[in-house]
Design a protein around this motif. Sequence first.
Motif, mmCIF file in Angstrom:
data_model
loop_
_atom_site.group_PDB
_atom_site.id
_atom_site.type_symbol
_atom_site.label_atom_id
_atom_site.label_comp_id
_atom_site.label_asym_id
_atom_site.label_seq_id
_atom_site.Cartn_x
_atom_site.Cartn_y
_atom_site.Cartn_z
ATOM 1 N N ILE A 1 0.610 -0.946 0.244
ATOM 2 C CA ILE A 1 0.203 0.298 -0.039
ATOM 3 C C ILE A 1 0.953 1.446 -0.155
ATOM 4 O O ILE A 1 0.884 1.763 -0.491
ATOM 5 N N GLY A 2 2.044 1.145 1.073
ATOM 6 C CA GLY A 2 2.641 2.599 0.258
ATOM 7 C C GLY A 2 3.598 2.722 -0.556
ATOM 8 O O GLY A 2 3.787 3.284 -1.204
ATOM 9 N N ARG A 3 3.712 2.084 -1.631
ATOM 10 C CA ARG A 3 4.485 1.809 -2.613
ATOM 11 C C ARG A 3 3.226 1.747 -3.754
ATOM 12 O O ARG A 3 3.785 3.194 -4.319
ATOM 13 N N VAL A 4 1.912 1.442 -3.577
ATOM 14 C CA VAL A 4 1.182 2.278 -4.165
ATOM 15 C C VAL A 4 1.243 3.422 -3.930
ATOM 16 O O VAL A 4 0.668 4.309 -4.781
ATOM 17 N N ALA A 5 0.787 4.326 -2.605
ATOM 18 C CA ALA A 5 0.491 5.547 -2.168
ATOM 19 C C ALA A 5 1.502 6.578 -2.851
ATOM 20 O O ALA A 5 1.225 7.691 -3.476
ATOM 21 N N ARG A 6 2.910 6.371 -3.101
ATOM 22 C CA ARG A 6 3.970 6.660 -3.432
ATOM 23 C C ARG A 6 4.455 6.818 -5.093
ATOM 24 O O ARG A 6 4.066 8.514 -5.202
ATOM 25 N N THR A 7 3.387 5.635 -5.604
ATOM 26 C CA THR A 7 3.590 5.860 -7.314
ATOM 27 C C THR A 7 2.458 6.890 -7.738
ATOM 28 O O THR A 7 2.257 7.861 -8.699
ATOM 29 N N LEU A 8 1.018 6.937 -6.351
ATOM 30 C CA LEU A 8 -0.158 8.323 -7.402
ATOM 31 C C LEU A 8 0.793 9.237 -6.368
ATOM 32 O O LEU A 8 -0.043 10.391 -7.259
ATOM 33 N N PHE A 9 0.720 9.365 -6.150
ATOM 34 C CA PHE A 9 1.052 11.018 -4.967
ATOM 35 C C PHE A 9 2.399 11.792 -4.914
ATOM 36 O O PHE A 9 2.390 12.432 -4.149
ATOM 37 N N CYS A 10 3.595 11.318 -5.277
ATOM 38 C CA CYS A 10 4.972 11.624 -5.549
ATOM 39 C C CYS A 10 5.630 11.608 -6.859
ATOM 40 O O CYS A 10 4.980 10.617 -7.198
ATOM 41 N N GLY A 11 5.725 12.433 -7.003
ATOM 42 C CA GLY A 11 6.037 12.997 -8.029
ATOM 43 C C GLY A 11 5.250 13.259 -8.927
ATOM 44 O O GLY A 11 5.311 13.014 -10.943
ATOM 45 N N ASP A 12 4.047 14.464 -8.806
ATOM 46 C CA ASP A 12 2.411 13.780 -9.862
ATOM 47 C C ASP A 12 3.124 15.304 -10.552
ATOM 48 O O ASP A 12 3.599 16.327 -10.364
ATOM 49 N N ASP A 13 3.118 14.840 -12.074
ATOM 50 C CA ASP A 13 3.196 15.798 -12.631
ATOM 51 C C ASP A 13 1.694 16.747 -13.636
ATOM 52 O O ASP A 13 2.515 17.525 -14.979
ATOM 53 N N ARG A 14 1.518 17.041 -13.163
ATOM 54 C CA ARG A 14 -0.188 17.523 -13.505
ATOM 55 C C ARG A 14 -0.043 19.017 -13.091
ATOM 56 O O ARG A 14 -1.156 19.655 -14.103
ATOM 57 N N GLY A 15 0.810 19.651 -12.669
ATOM 58 C CA GLY A 15 0.784 21.155 -12.224
ATOM 59 C C GLY A 15 -0.129 20.909 -10.705
ATOM 60 O O GLY A 15 -0.547 21.855 -10.264
ATOM 61 N N MET A 16 -0.709 19.799 -9.665
ATOM 62 C CA MET A 16 -1.344 19.885 -9.082
ATOM 63 C C MET A 16 -0.293 19.258 -7.733
ATOM 64 O O MET A 16 0.637 18.380 -8.004
ATOM 65 N N ASP A 17 -0.830 20.378 -6.051
ATOM 66 C CA ASP A 17 -0.445 18.965 -6.029
ATOM 67 C C ASP A 17 -0.969 17.839 -5.175
ATOM 68 O O ASP A 17 -2.461 17.630 -5.716
ATOM 69 N N ARG A 18 -0.338 17.161 -4.337
ATOM 70 C CA ARG A 18 -0.942 15.395 -3.928
ATOM 71 C C ARG A 18 -2.629 15.650 -2.884
ATOM 72 O O ARG A 18 -3.082 14.853 -3.633
ATOM 73 N N GLN A 19 -2.585 17.124 -2.305
ATOM 74 C CA GLN A 19 -4.184 17.199 -1.942
ATOM 75 C C GLN A 19 -4.595 17.264 -3.218
ATOM 76 O O GLN A 19 -5.622 16.529 -2.856
ATOM 77 N N ALA A 20 -4.285 18.043 -3.848
ATOM 78 C CA ALA A 20 -5.820 18.624 -4.992
ATOM 79 C C ALA A 20 -5.564 17.545 -5.640
ATOM 80 O O ALA A 20 -7.022 17.101 -5.798
ATOM 81 N N TYR A 21 -4.720 16.760 -6.577
ATOM 82 C CA TYR A 21 -5.306 15.678 -7.283
ATOM 83 C C TYR A 21 -5.688 13.635 -6.020
ATOM 84 O O TYR A 21 -6.682 13.389 -6.698
ATOM 85 N N ALA A 22 -5.653 13.957 -4.686
ATOM 86 C CA ALA A 22 -6.443 13.179 -4.325
ATOM 87 C C ALA A 22 -7.880 13.459 -3.964
ATOM 88 O O ALA A 22 -8.958 13.117 -4.233
ATOM 89 N N GLY A 23 -7.756 14.835 -3.959
ATOM 90 C CA GLY A 23 -9.518 15.492 -3.883
ATOM 91 C C GLY A 23 -10.225 15.550 -5.275
ATOM 92 O O GLY A 23 -10.981 15.495 -4.947
ATOM 93 N N LEU A 24 -9.379 15.479 -6.212
ATOM 94 C CA LEU A 24 -10.104 15.109 -7.852
ATOM 95 C C LEU A 24 -11.108 14.488 -7.802
ATOM 96 O O LEU A 24 -11.365 13.767 -8.273
#
Length: 206
Positions: free
Chosen positions: A90-113
């Motif tokens: 689960i830790g690896r999944v979370a890092r893959t999804l929310f670390c190093g995102d290149d959409r121009g959003m921070d990880r909280q914004a992407y989680a909110g989406l």
Amino acid sequence: MARVSQEHLDARRRQILDGAARCFSRNGFHGTSMQDVLQEVGLSAGAVYRYFSGKDDLIAAIAGEAVGGVRRAFEEAARVSPPPTPDVLIGRVARTLFCGDDRGMDRQAYAGLIVQVWSETLRSERLAATLSEAYGGLRLAWAELVEAYRDTGMLAADVPSDHVARTLIATAQGFIAQLAMFGDAAPEVLEDGLRGLMSMDLQKIS
């Protein structure tokens, strides 16, 4: 030339999706107009409508990517033998999804989406069908991992594999919801919490 042309088309589609995602994360699905998206991406209406028929089409595409991202992250994290324990997975999944995102959003914004996508399924039959199909596939994939746990002797409890798979998915969903609402969730917290639960001595409890 054809290869370059396809790369251009793919890049333009990516540009539109990322811009729409930023708009939706700021103002919500219903607070965002197509004009907002056009301004965000700096393209004409004709250029955008070449790829997407409207806002619902954009939402469906973003929803499909979000669910697909979860599944790909899981598959990448689980592609080792023996399979990683749930806390590591689960830790690896979370890092893959929310670390190093290149959409121009921070990880909280992407989680909110992603949370917005979930809530939108209550309104949109099309979206509900898309996510239901994706969720079914995710459950099957995770259930296969549970069977791998059994085969290696890591899981002894006589619990249906689907029940364990759904619980793992719910853990990931809970992490996303906490991150979206409070912004203080981190993969390390999730890993530590799961590791603590896994260390419980049930013989002492009984």
